[in-house]
Design a protein around this motif. Structure first.
Motif, PDB file in Angstrom:
ATOM      1  N   GLY A 138       0.812  -1.228   0.000  1.00  0.00           N
ATOM      2  CA  GLY A 138       0.000   0.000   0.000  1.00  0.00           C
ATOM      3  C   GLY A 138       0.835   1.262   0.000  1.00  0.00           C
ATOM      4  O   GLY A 138       0.350   2.345  -0.330  1.00  0.00           O
ATOM      5  N   GLU A 139       2.120   1.120   0.329  1.00  0.00           N
ATOM      6  CA  GLU A 139       2.970   2.305   0.515  1.00  0.00           C
ATOM      7  C   GLU A 139       2.978   3.223  -0.717  1.00  0.00           C
ATOM      8  O   GLU A 139       2.964   4.447  -0.590  1.00  0.00           O
ATOM      9  N   LYS A 140       2.975   2.605  -1.898  1.00  0.00           N
ATOM     10  CA  LYS A 140       3.070   3.431  -3.113  1.00  0.00           C
ATOM     11  C   LYS A 140       1.837   4.317  -3.330  1.00  0.00           C
ATOM     12  O   LYS A 140       1.866   5.215  -4.152  1.00  0.00           O
ATOM     13  N   TYR A 141       0.768   4.033  -2.610  1.00  0.00           N
ATOM     14  CA  TYR A 141      -0.448   4.855  -2.771  1.00  0.00           C
ATOM     15  C   TYR A 141      -0.578   5.919  -1.682  1.00  0.00           C
ATOM     16  O   TYR A 141      -1.548   6.668  -1.659  1.00  0.00           O
ATOM     17  N   LEU A 142       0.404   5.953  -0.772  1.00  0.00           N
ATOM     18  CA  LEU A 142       0.356   6.978   0.286  1.00  0.00           C
ATOM     19  C   LEU A 142       0.489   8.353  -0.358  1.00  0.00           C
ATOM     20  O   LEU A 142       1.367   8.571  -1.195  1.00  0.00           O
ATOM     21  N   GLY A 143      -0.382   9.256   0.042  1.00  0.00           N
ATOM     22  CA  GLY A 143      -0.353  10.596  -0.554  1.00  0.00           C
ATOM     23  C   GLY A 143      -1.073  10.628  -1.898  1.00  0.00           C
ATOM     24  O   GLY A 143      -1.220  11.666  -2.524  1.00  0.00           O
ATOM     25  N   LYS A 144      -1.528   9.465  -2.373  1.00  0.00           N
ATOM     26  CA  LYS A 144      -2.265   9.418  -3.652  1.00  0.00           C
ATOM     27  C   LYS A 144      -3.671   8.892  -3.415  1.00  0.00           C
ATOM     28  O   LYS A 144      -4.259   8.236  -4.268  1.00  0.00           O
ATOM     29  N   GLY A 145      -4.182   9.148  -2.233  1.00  0.00           N
ATOM     30  CA  GLY A 145      -5.540   8.701  -1.921  1.00  0.00           C
ATOM     31  C   GLY A 145      -5.598   7.793  -0.709  1.00  0.00           C
ATOM     32  O   GLY A 145      -6.608   7.714  -0.029  1.00  0.00           O
TER      33      GLY A 145
END
Ligand SMILES: O=c1[nH]cnc2c1ncn2[C@H]1C[C@H](O)[C@@H](CO)O1
Ligand SMILES: [Zn+2]
Length: 341
Positions: free
Chosen positions: A157-164
């Motif tokens: 999930g880390e790659k979606y932090l700050g992207k929703g």
């Protein structure tokens, strides 16, 4: 009074996507999949997918999620369901919502983690564009799943932090799976910069609240009903400024409390604990923020000022930046002024 509750601007911080699917959509998609439902029409189906008075426990409550999860195994369905939830909430004048879901529950039929998260994020983006409703996502680790699964939720999930995506949560069967099982995953989440909320004290175990805070770094607690049993835990909540995401109707259904008279919300407020009011699952609990507020006003004599205070608490507790909170507050205050409040 009903008119006011319907029209006031609202915030939703505790809403499970799979528990908040439009029954009509679920019915349509289940029929398309040729599932054997043993009901003859949508009316009967609606009865089937929400809990009744007879619900005795959280475990029984959780059985209702098998219906939505059958249809939430395809990208287009997940996106549509997210989009429709945002449409429904925007009609109720919800300005900001944190939508939570457990990616692994949607990976039974070929989807991978990224497919699931990206479908939700797409639905959220379309919802924002079309209905002007802001949202963020919370990724759920399930208590009955392994620590390895929880670690993967945090890693992938880390790659979606700050992207929703803003936060992680721990949900499911609290009675049999205490928080410490997943400690390592939440340590990792904290390191990676996720916000953390944990379901705790929903089924009577007050120690799960302090464990969630001290071992899992919870910044908010889902439900927190059992805190009332222990003044030390209430002190911990107050001292650390940890907000509770309370869901009165769901809590009555799962028998987290035996009656609304014994619902601890006013005690918590009097003691200076930050509380917010949410729906948990609009379909499974057959509820809405309007119904939750109405219950508090009719049964616990809440005033409209107290309801507005709860909404302002939700702004404060939201997993957004200080600037975003101030913008949201301003939007809410402007609308309240127009309503004469
Ligand atoms: O209130 C709840 N307590 C614990 N677990 C819950 C609650 N509402 C929903 N869940 C579970 C069932 C769902 O399938 C899962 C992911 O949303 O989270
Ligand atoms: Zn919940």
């Amino acid at each position: 009074m009903r008119g006011i509750l319907r029209n006031i601007p609202k915030i939703e911080l505790h809403c499970h996507l799979d528990g908040s699917v439009r029954p009509e959509t679920m019915y349509e998609l289940l029929l398309q999949q040729e599932e054997d439902l043993h009901v003859s029409d949508i009316k009967e189906f609606e009865e089937l997918v929400s809990v009744k008075e007879e619900c005795n426990s959280l475990i029984e409550y959780l059985k209702k999620f098998s219906y939505p999860l059958k249809v939430m195994q395809r990208k287009e369905n997940i996106e549509r369901i997210t989009y429709e939830l945002l449409e429904d909430l925007s009609i109720q004048n919800v300005k900001y919502v944190e939508i939570r879901f457990a990616p692994f529950l949607h990976m039974n039929d070929g989807l991978n983690f990224n497919d699931v998260v990206e479908s939700v994020l797409k639905g959220m983006e379309r919802g924002r564009e079309e209905f002007n409703i802001l949202s963020n996502a919370i990724l759920i680790c399930m208590r009955h799943e392994s620590l390895q699964n929880s670690l993967e939720v945090v890693e992938y999930g880390e790659k979606y932090l700050g992207k929703g995506v803003v936060a992680v949560d721990l949900a499911g069967n609290e009675q049999d799976f205490p928080p410490e099982i997943h400690k390592e995953a939440f340590e990792l989440a904290r390191k990676k910069g996720y916000k953390i909320t944990i379901h705790g004290g929903e089924t009577g175990a007050v120690e799960n609240i302090s464990k969630s805070i001290e071992l899992l770094y919870a910044e908010r607690i889902g439900h927190g009903i059992a805190a009332i049993k222990d003044p030390k835990v209430m002190e911990l909540l107050r001292e650390k400024n940890i907000y509770l995401e309370m869901c009165p109707i769901s809590n009555l259904q799962t028998k987290a409390v035996d009656s609304i008279e014994n619902y601890p919300i006013r005690k918590y407020m009097e003691l200076g604990i930050g509380v917010t009011v949410n729906t948990d699952n609009t379909t499974v609990s057959n509820t809405s923020l309007e119904k939750e507020y109405k219950l508090l006003m009719e049964e616990l004599n809440f005033s409209i000022e107290e309801i507005l205070k709860l909404i302002d608490n939700s702004v404060e507790a939201a997993f957004i930046s200080r600037e975003e909170k101030e913008t949201l507050r301003k939007k809410i205050q402007d609308e309240l002024k127009e309503l004469g409040l």
